[in-house]
Motif scaffolding. Structure first.
Motif, PDB file in Angstrom:
ATOM      1  N   ARG A 401       0.812  -1.210   0.000  1.00 47.18           N
ATOM      2  CA  ARG A 401       0.000   0.000   0.000  1.00 47.18           C
ATOM      3  C   ARG A 401       0.853   1.270   0.000  1.00 47.18           C
ATOM      4  O   ARG A 401       0.331   2.371   0.093  1.00 47.18           O
ATOM      5  N   CYS A 444       1.752   9.189   2.803  1.00 40.27           N
ATOM      6  CA  CYS A 444       1.669   9.626   4.194  1.00 40.27           C
ATOM      7  C   CYS A 444       2.589  10.846   4.385  1.00 40.27           C
ATOM      8  O   CYS A 444       3.656  10.929   3.784  1.00 40.27           O
ATOM      9  N   CYS A 458      -5.583   3.883   3.821  1.00 41.15           N
ATOM     10  CA  CYS A 458      -5.354   5.308   4.133  1.00 41.15           C
ATOM     11  C   CYS A 458      -6.589   6.140   3.799  1.00 41.15           C
ATOM     12  O   CYS A 458      -6.600   7.345   4.022  1.00 41.15           O
ATOM     13  N   CYS A 464      -7.408   9.586   5.733  1.00 43.52           N
ATOM     14  CA  CYS A 464      -6.608   9.723   6.961  1.00 43.52           C
ATOM     15  C   CYS A 464      -6.034  11.134   7.055  1.00 43.52           C
ATOM     16  O   CYS A 464      -5.585  11.700   6.055  1.00 43.52           O
TER      17      CYS A 464
HETATM   18  S1  SF4 Z   1      -3.312   5.305   7.188  1.00 45.49           S
HETATM   19 FE1  SF4 Z   1      -2.723   7.412   7.663  1.00 45.49          FE
HETATM   20  S2  SF4 Z   1      -1.041   7.196   9.117  1.00 45.49           S
HETATM   21 FE2  SF4 Z   1      -1.266   5.218   8.111  1.00 45.49          FE
HETATM   22  S3  SF4 Z   1       0.158   5.306   6.358  1.00 45.49           S
HETATM   23 FE3  SF4 Z   1      -1.856   5.944   5.621  1.00 45.49          FE
HETATM   24  S4  SF4 Z   1      -1.790   8.183   5.769  1.00 45.49           S
HETATM   25 FE4  SF4 Z   1      -0.136   7.413   7.081  1.00 45.49          FE
END
Ligand code: SF4
Length: 732
Positions: A401, A444, A458, A464
């Motif tokens: 991912r 991220c 994400c 996120c």
């Molecule tokens: S879910 Fe959020 S914290 Fe986790 S890798 Fe993806 S963007 Fe970063």
């Protein structure tokens, strides 16, 4: 993220002096022409050999060639005997075996387990050119041919079957493919790093049996090694009280059970409330010396709940930044899985994509059409990976991912190469995309957080807060590509993550104004929250928001263009009522599904674990944890598909019967607000889209809807031509 040795940083093998071959040889005659007495590595594949970076055998073959090895290809061999596996002689180093770009069972059978007559990866599109479970059969034949040559298994089939896995076609849990294939090593995920390391070590005389430290590999061992701390999987994912978890390390679907997350809404912590947590390394819990023991094959085989638990733990251990090794016992053997490979850097992606591909099928196929090649020959893959985490899809499991991006320069070079060298190019690039159209350079915000995160998506249940959704690099790429001389149009045909796209109105405007060829594919997959939650897809409200933007910018651009939404029938968590509501939504919005996509339980997917176990592996799994309804019987699957094609008179008797049983006779009638009519046409004048093999023809039409999700071109029947006698768009 642990550092990895760059792919281009290895010493070259002595055979580098032969230089790159125009095509990797498929016969002794070609080897003679190249001046080779033997191959160092032979790749056996279930697909036709197309020397293009969208085909696995070409990528791995050209990469190994760039390391200096002589690589031969045995493509779609006759598997009835070992003879075809000996046609290039004995490889000096090893056999690399893959079923092809698809799992061979998915390639061969429909979601209803019927044999397909076609195969997009075969010349002429004909089915039957590869065996079921091809990687397993090929491995056995290679072993018969040359007993002492190491066998390295790779590709998506091996990758998704590396662990004990539910097999939809046999309706049972099968053991790791590594054991059935009797291969020496299995490479999972994108295998560039692992295959280069393995080839280099074998060429130095190392034994494959000693290669136990390479990421992205699985192998068999008799006992657990010294110096490792073993953690039982039930200890890291035990049902019961949920430990406090601090964002962003929380699991997406566990937030309702997380005290920290729940408390967030009520009050903001004052400075005096803040506790500084100091994380001290546990001497016995060093990540790179910890292995998680999954329940044994013999246990998960007979216990669906344990199976769902094992599947969940596997998915929690997929981030290369924090994944630990896994081990699963099969009888008296241990199958060991090292952590997944480190994603490729942009320089490495460029290196892989810039290799000297001929970009066409091997000349041995003559003029025969290879549908999968026709589909992609004018398209460019700009990235790998997907952080969507849709539970029915295997891309995240296979490619990871974390998005691996190519540079603008490398992508532009590929467009120029298509323009200048690919026969039949008319100035239209059919796609600039990847697993998803718009995840290029989206990542991220923090590498540290990313490396620690265990969320499976994400973008679910919402975007996120740590995701940097900046689309400017992608917009810049589109603009550069449009400016290239000789390029008239750049289309975007990869599926769009529309909930992400709406975060960048500038991107949506750019896309809609310049890159939509009348239709744009998007995949809400459903309208109802029950199934959407189990798919980890956003609510239909996101679709509505995107639709508004799409229509606004289309109007501004003076273009008549439409969205093509995709939907899945019979996904775990879908009730008859959910399908009825979807049908009503389709009718209300004027959509008529051309083809129907029913849920297909592919090996290792979380949705497949739901299908098999009736449990939800997105949350902690126990015998008492949430149950998920599944659609298994032939009648119910037919019913769910019938709701998607409520307009097909063949489906009306079943729908009438069901609606009456559901107490919804009010939806049967002959006016606009009814779903289906009371009457049945005397003659079945409706010709199903699947039989017709139809696709949208000519100019766009509102309400046209496709639900086939393969990304492959529709099958040719040769029966239908457009009014002017030209082939229909998309039916190349
Ligand atoms: S879910 Fe959020 S914290 Fe986790 S890798 Fe993806 S963007 Fe970063």
């Amino acid at each position: 993220m642990p550092a990895a040795r760059p792919l281009f940083d290895y010493p070259k093998y002595w055979a580098e002096c032969f230089g790159p071959a125009p095509f990797l040889p498929m016969s002794r005659a070609e080897m003679d022409q190249l001046g080779w007495d033997s191959c160092d590595i032979i790749i056996v594949t279930g697909d036709a050999y197309v020397d293009h970076p969208s085909f696995g055998m070409a990528v791995i073959g050209r990469l190994l060639e760039a390391q200096g090895f002589r690589v031969g290809i045995i493509s779609q061999p006759d598997w009835q005997s070992k003879d075809a596996f000996m046609q290039l002689g004995k490889p000096n180093l090893f056999f690399g075996i893959a079923a092809g770009n698809m799992d061979s069972m998915i390639n061969r059978y429909t979601a209803d387990r019927k044999v397909r007559s076609d195969d997009a990866y075969t010349p002429g599109g004909k089915g039957g050119s590869r065996p079921d479970r091809a990687s397993l059969v090929y491995s056995q034949r290679c072993r018969e041919a040359f007993k002492d040559v190491p066998i390295i298994l790779g590709g998506i089939e091996a990758s998704l079957r590396r662990i004990a896995h539910y097999d939809y076609w046999q309706d049972k849990v099968r053991r790791s493919i590594l054991l059935d294939a009797r291969a020496d090593l299995l490479l999972f995920g994108n295998a560039e790093r692992a295959i280069v390391e393995v080839a280099q070590r074998i060429s130095r005389g190392d034994s494959v049996a000693d290669m136990t430290d390479i990421r992205g590999t699985a192998f068999i061992r008799k006992d657990s090694p010294q110096g490792w701390f073993e953690l039982d999987s039930s200890r890291i994912d035990r049902p019961g009280k949920v430990d406090k978890i601090i964002n962003p390390y929380v699991n997406t679907q566990d937030t309702s059970a997380c005290a920290v997350e729940q408390a967030k809404g009520d009050s903001q912590a004052t400075e005096s409330d803040v506790q500084v947590l100091e994380l001290l390394p546990h001497p016995r819990l060093e990540r790179d010396r910890t292995v998680i023991r999954l329940p044994a094959y013999e246990k998960v085989k007979g216990d669906p709940v344990l199976y769902a638990h094992a599947n969940r733990v596997l998915h929690l251990e997929t981030n290369p930044g924090n994944a630990r090794a896994l081990v699963q016992r099969h009888g008296d053997q241990e199958v060991w899985f090292n952590p997944p490979p480190i994603p490729l850097s942009t320089e490495e992606m460029d290196y892989v994509f810039d290799l000297p591909y001929a970009r066409v099928p091997h000349p041995v196929y003559g003029d025969a059409k290879i549908p999968a090649y026709d589909m992609i020959r004018f398209s460019v893959n700009i990235m790998r990976g997907c952080f969507g985490g849709c539970t029915f899809c295997s891309i995240t499991e296979h490619e990871g991912r974390i998005i691996q991006n190519r540079s603008h320069d490398s992508i532009i070079r590929e467009i120029e190469a298509i323009r200048d060298t690919v026969p039949g190019f008319t100035g239209v690039i059919s796609d600039l995309g990847g697993p998803t159209a718009n995840m290029y350079r989206v990542a991220c915000k923090s590498r540290e957080i990313e490396a620690s995160c265990r969320k499976p998506s994400c973008v679910y249940p919402g975007i996120c807060e740590n995701l940097d959704t900046d689309h400017s690099s992608l917009i810049g790429l589109y603009r550069k590509a449009r400016e290239l001389p000789g390029v008239k149009k750049i289309l975007i045909a990869s599926g769009l993550r529309y909930d992400l796209a709406v975060e960048s109105p500038e991107y949506v405007r750019e896309l809609v104004t310049h890159h939509v060829g009348g239709y744009l594919k998007i995949a809400p997959e459903h309208t109802e929250n029950g199934p959407l939650d189990k798919m980890m897809k956003p609510g239909i409200g996101s679709y509505d928001r995107f639709k508004q933007m799409f229509e606004k910018y289309s109007k501004e651009a003076g273009k008549e263009q439409y969205l093509i939404p995709y939907f899945i029938a019979a996904h775990p968590g879908t009730t008859d009522e959910d399908m009825m509501n979807l049908a009503l939504w389709l009718k209300r919005n004027g959509f008529r599904a051309d083809q129907v996509q029913a849920f297909y339980p592919s090996p290792m997917a979380s949705a497949t674990a739901m299908y098999h176990s009736g449990k939800n592996p997105l949350r902690k799994v126990s015998y008492k944890s949430e149950s998920v309804g599944t659609v298994k019987g032939e009648r119910q699957r037919r019913l769910h598909k019938a709701f998607l094609r409520y307009h097909d008179p063949n489906n009306w008797p079943l729908l009438r019967e069901t609606l009456k049983a559901m107490g919804r006779s009010d939806l049967i009638g002959n006016s606009k607000q009814h779903l289906i009519p009371t009457f049945q046409p005397a003659v079945d004048s409706y010709q199903s889209a699947r039989r017709k093999n139809s696709t949208p023809a000519g100019s766009p039409k509102a309400g046209r809807l496709l639900t086939q999700h393969t990304g492959l071109p529709p099958r040719e029947t040769g029966k239908r031509k457009s009014a002017k006698g030209k082939p229909r768009p998309g039916a190349r």
